[in-house]
Scaffold this motif. Structure first.
Motif, short mmCIF file in Angstrom:
data_model
loop_
_atom_site.label_atom_id
_atom_site.label_comp_id
_atom_site.label_asym_id
_atom_site.label_seq_id
_atom_site.Cartn_x
_atom_site.Cartn_y
_atom_site.Cartn_z
N ILE A 19 14.94 -12.35 2.59
CA ILE A 19 14.62 -13.24 1.39
C ILE A 19 13.17 -13.20 1.31
N PRO A 20 12.38 -13.04 0.11
CA PRO A 20 11.09 -13.24 -0.08
C PRO A 20 10.48 -14.41 0.59
N THR A 21 9.20 -14.46 1.19
CA THR A 21 8.36 -15.40 1.69
C THR A 21 7.75 -16.31 0.40
N GLY A 22 7.92 -15.45 -0.66
CA GLY A 22 7.14 -16.17 -1.78
C GLY A 22 5.71 -15.68 -1.84
N LYS A 23 5.06 -15.27 -0.78
CA LYS A 23 3.70 -14.82 -0.90
C LYS A 23 3.94 -12.92 -1.34
N LEU A 24 2.62 -12.51 -1.83
CA LEU A 24 2.52 -11.32 -2.17
C LEU A 24 1.67 -10.66 -1.13
N MET A 25 2.01 -9.45 -0.45
CA MET A 25 1.56 -8.80 0.44
C MET A 25 0.71 -7.32 -0.22
N ALA A 26 -0.41 -7.29 0.31
CA ALA A 26 -1.36 -6.04 -0.31
C ALA A 26 -0.70 -4.84 0.20
N VAL A 27 -0.39 -3.69 -0.37
CA VAL A 27 0.19 -2.53 0.45
C VAL A 27 -1.10 -1.67 0.87
N ALA A 28 -2.10 -1.97 0.54
CA ALA A 28 -3.18 -0.99 1.32
C ALA A 28 -3.18 -1.03 2.59
N GLY A 29 -3.47 0.09 3.18
CA GLY A 29 -3.28 0.17 4.64
C GLY A 29 -2.26 0.00 5.47
N THR A 30 -1.00 0.01 4.79
CA THR A 30 0.28 -0.45 5.39
C THR A 30 1.20 0.69 4.91
N PRO A 31 2.75 0.92 5.59
CA PRO A 31 3.35 1.70 5.34
C PRO A 31 4.11 1.49 3.96
N PHE A 32 3.67 0.44 3.23
CA PHE A 32 3.99 0.26 1.91
C PHE A 32 3.26 0.74 0.72
N ASP A 33 2.22 1.70 1.10
CA ASP A 33 1.30 2.13 0.20
C ASP A 33 1.96 3.41 -0.29
N PHE A 34 2.27 3.50 -1.57
CA PHE A 34 2.94 4.60 -2.17
C PHE A 34 1.88 5.10 -3.29
N ASN A 35 1.15 4.55 -3.52
CA ASN A 35 -0.01 4.72 -4.58
C ASN A 35 -0.18 6.23 -4.76
N SER A 36 -0.45 6.91 -3.62
CA SER A 36 -0.46 8.28 -3.89
C SER A 36 0.93 9.06 -3.26
N PRO A 37 1.38 10.04 -3.65
CA PRO A 37 2.68 10.69 -3.26
C PRO A 37 2.66 10.66 -1.85
N THR A 38 3.60 10.09 -1.19
CA THR A 38 3.75 10.27 0.51
C THR A 38 5.23 10.65 0.83
N ALA A 39 5.51 11.23 1.77
CA ALA A 39 6.94 11.28 2.08
C ALA A 39 7.72 10.23 2.27
N ILE A 40 8.75 9.99 2.07
CA ILE A 40 9.20 8.64 2.25
C ILE A 40 9.57 8.31 3.79
N GLY A 41 9.59 9.52 4.52
CA GLY A 41 9.91 9.27 6.19
C GLY A 41 8.75 9.14 6.98
N SER A 42 7.58 9.47 6.25
CA SER A 42 6.25 9.58 6.98
C SER A 42 5.92 8.35 7.80
N ARG A 43 6.34 7.00 7.12
CA ARG A 43 6.01 5.90 8.10
C ARG A 43 7.09 4.82 8.31
N ILE A 44 8.25 5.62 7.80
CA ILE A 44 9.23 4.52 8.02
C ILE A 44 9.82 4.18 9.19
N GLY A 45 9.37 4.64 10.38
CA GLY A 45 9.62 4.28 11.69
C GLY A 45 8.40 3.66 12.36
N ALA A 46 7.30 3.21 11.42
CA ALA A 46 6.05 2.66 12.05
C ALA A 46 6.46 1.25 12.62
N GLU A 47 5.51 0.75 13.44
CA GLU A 47 5.64 -0.63 14.15
C GLU A 47 5.29 -1.50 13.22
#
Ligand code: GLA
Length: 374
Positions: free
Chosen positions: A236-264
């Motif tokens: 459930i969303p916390t209600g906040k927004l989280m910037a993706v920059a610098g996180t495994p959620f930054d897909f603004n440039s094409p990136t393999a789905i699996g490249s960071r999926i196992g990140a801490e």
């Protein structure tokens, strides 16, 4: 049947993207065995859209479901790029929402509860204490009325006031159109006779390799989003927004789905991978919301939408229990890009509203466009 055949024949003459019911017709690309397998009773049928480039889309009016999407690869091999079942029984018993339209409220509502004008509504708790995809036996498990149009199939469904706890008698229409540029366009409209909430999406699982036994981890993904709506451990969303920059959620440039999926990463832990809503950047209305490519097959899929968000789900709950296409679908062999309003919006006043009032019409459009990598 004669009328259907005549209609199909005149449509074939009239347009390049033709729509034909496959019901008991035999010539290619129609497959009578498949039509038989997906037919049930008097009212459930398989419908096929096809265009001039050999792309075909199979649809069932059970759940307004995308049964299969066949598109060429770089060598012209036409393969199914979605996960799906082999017959109607598979659709009816499936638990993973393969290709169907989900609603009334796609994604989650916290504690399965919300209020409109001070009145609280309780909807089904089918995901722990939360409600997911409208509850059990929602529109994904119902028979829709089908109408064959020029280059499209229209599905309509009436949801009764109080059905699954939601207020308002609602008319929902979903139109699937196949264009000659290999775009599958999905148009949703809905009206209600009382104030209600809604969130509609299609839950297709894609695997652009055409091989449902291969994982989707090597697909390159771009999502045009600077933020996600981060979630708690129950998604459930916390209600906040989280910037993706610098996180495994930054897909603004094409990136393999699996490249960071196992990140801490706490968010990835909560989702068991990606199972998150991305806040789409709407500054350029022409820009795709997402682009996915598979280098081996050369297939590319662009997603365009009028919706404010898209849920990236990487098949983290697939475990071999769903079967079709000669396989048992394993962990991460499909990904979903569910265009949508944000999860739990009825309880999140800062999110774009999902309220629909009588007299208003909800309209939404999503396009999946297929091409070959240059
Ligand atoms: C959505 C949800 C996931 C999962 C799938 C269906 O994508 O966000 O958590 O429930 O549907 O398995």
């Amino acid at each position: 049947m004669k009328i259907l055949l005549a209609m199909a024949a005149s449509l074939m003459l009239a347009c390049h993207s033709c729509v034909i019911t496959t019901d008991r017709m035999e010539q290619k690309p129609l497959d009578s065995q498949r039509a038989e397998a997906f037919a049930s009773g008097d009212s459930i049928r398989l419908y096929t859209l096809s265009n001039a480039h050999g792309m075909t889309v199979e649809l069932s009016n059970y759940g307004a479901t995308i049964v299969a999407i066949h598109v060429p690869d770089k060598d012209g091999n036409i393969e199914n790029v979605t996960l799906g079942y082999d017959d109607h029984a598979g659709l009816a018993s499936g638990k993973s929402y393969f290709g169907c339209v989900v609603g009334r409220y796609a994604n989650r509502i916290a504690h399965a509860r919300f209020a409109i004008d001070g009145k609280t509504y309780q909807v089904p708790q089918n995901d722990g204490q939360n409600s997911l995809h409208g509850g059990v036996n929602s529109i994904d498990k119902q028979v829709w009325t089908a109408r064959v149009m020029n280059d499209a199939i229209r599905f309509t469904r009436t949801m009764e006031d109080g059905e699954n706890g939601y207020p308002g008698k609602m008319q929902v229409t979903v139109v699937y159109s196949l264009r000659d540029d290999n775009s599958l366009v999905i148009d949703y409209t809905a009206t209600s006779d009382q104030p209600t909430v809604l969130n509609l999406t299609n839950h297709a699982y894609f695997n652009l390799t055409g091989n449902p036994e291969s994982t989707i981890l090597d697909h390159q993904l771009m999502i045009n989003a600077g933020f996600i709506t981060p979630v708690d451990s129950t998604l459930i969303p916390t209600g906040k927004l989280m910037a993706v920059a610098g996180t495994p959620f930054d897909f603004n440039s094409p990136t393999a789905i699996g490249s960071r999926i196992g990140a801490e990463d706490e968010q990835l832990k909560f989702g068991k991978g990606y199972d998150h809503n991305f806040v789409l950047d709407k500054s350029n209305p022409e820009a795709p919301a997402a682009v996915v490519t598979d280098a081996v097959s050369g297939r590319k899929m662009e997603v365009f939408t009028t919706e404010p968000g898209v849920q990236l789900y990487t098949g983290n709950f697939l475990n071999g229990s769903e079967k079709g296409r000669g396989t048992a679908y394993q962990y991460r062999t499909g990904f979903c890009l569910e265009t949508q309003h944000f999860p739990d919006s009825p309880n999140q006043p800062a999110f774009p509203s999902t309220l629909l009032k009588p007299g208003g019409t909800f309209k939404s459009q999503t396009t999946y466009r297929f091409s070959i990598l240059k």
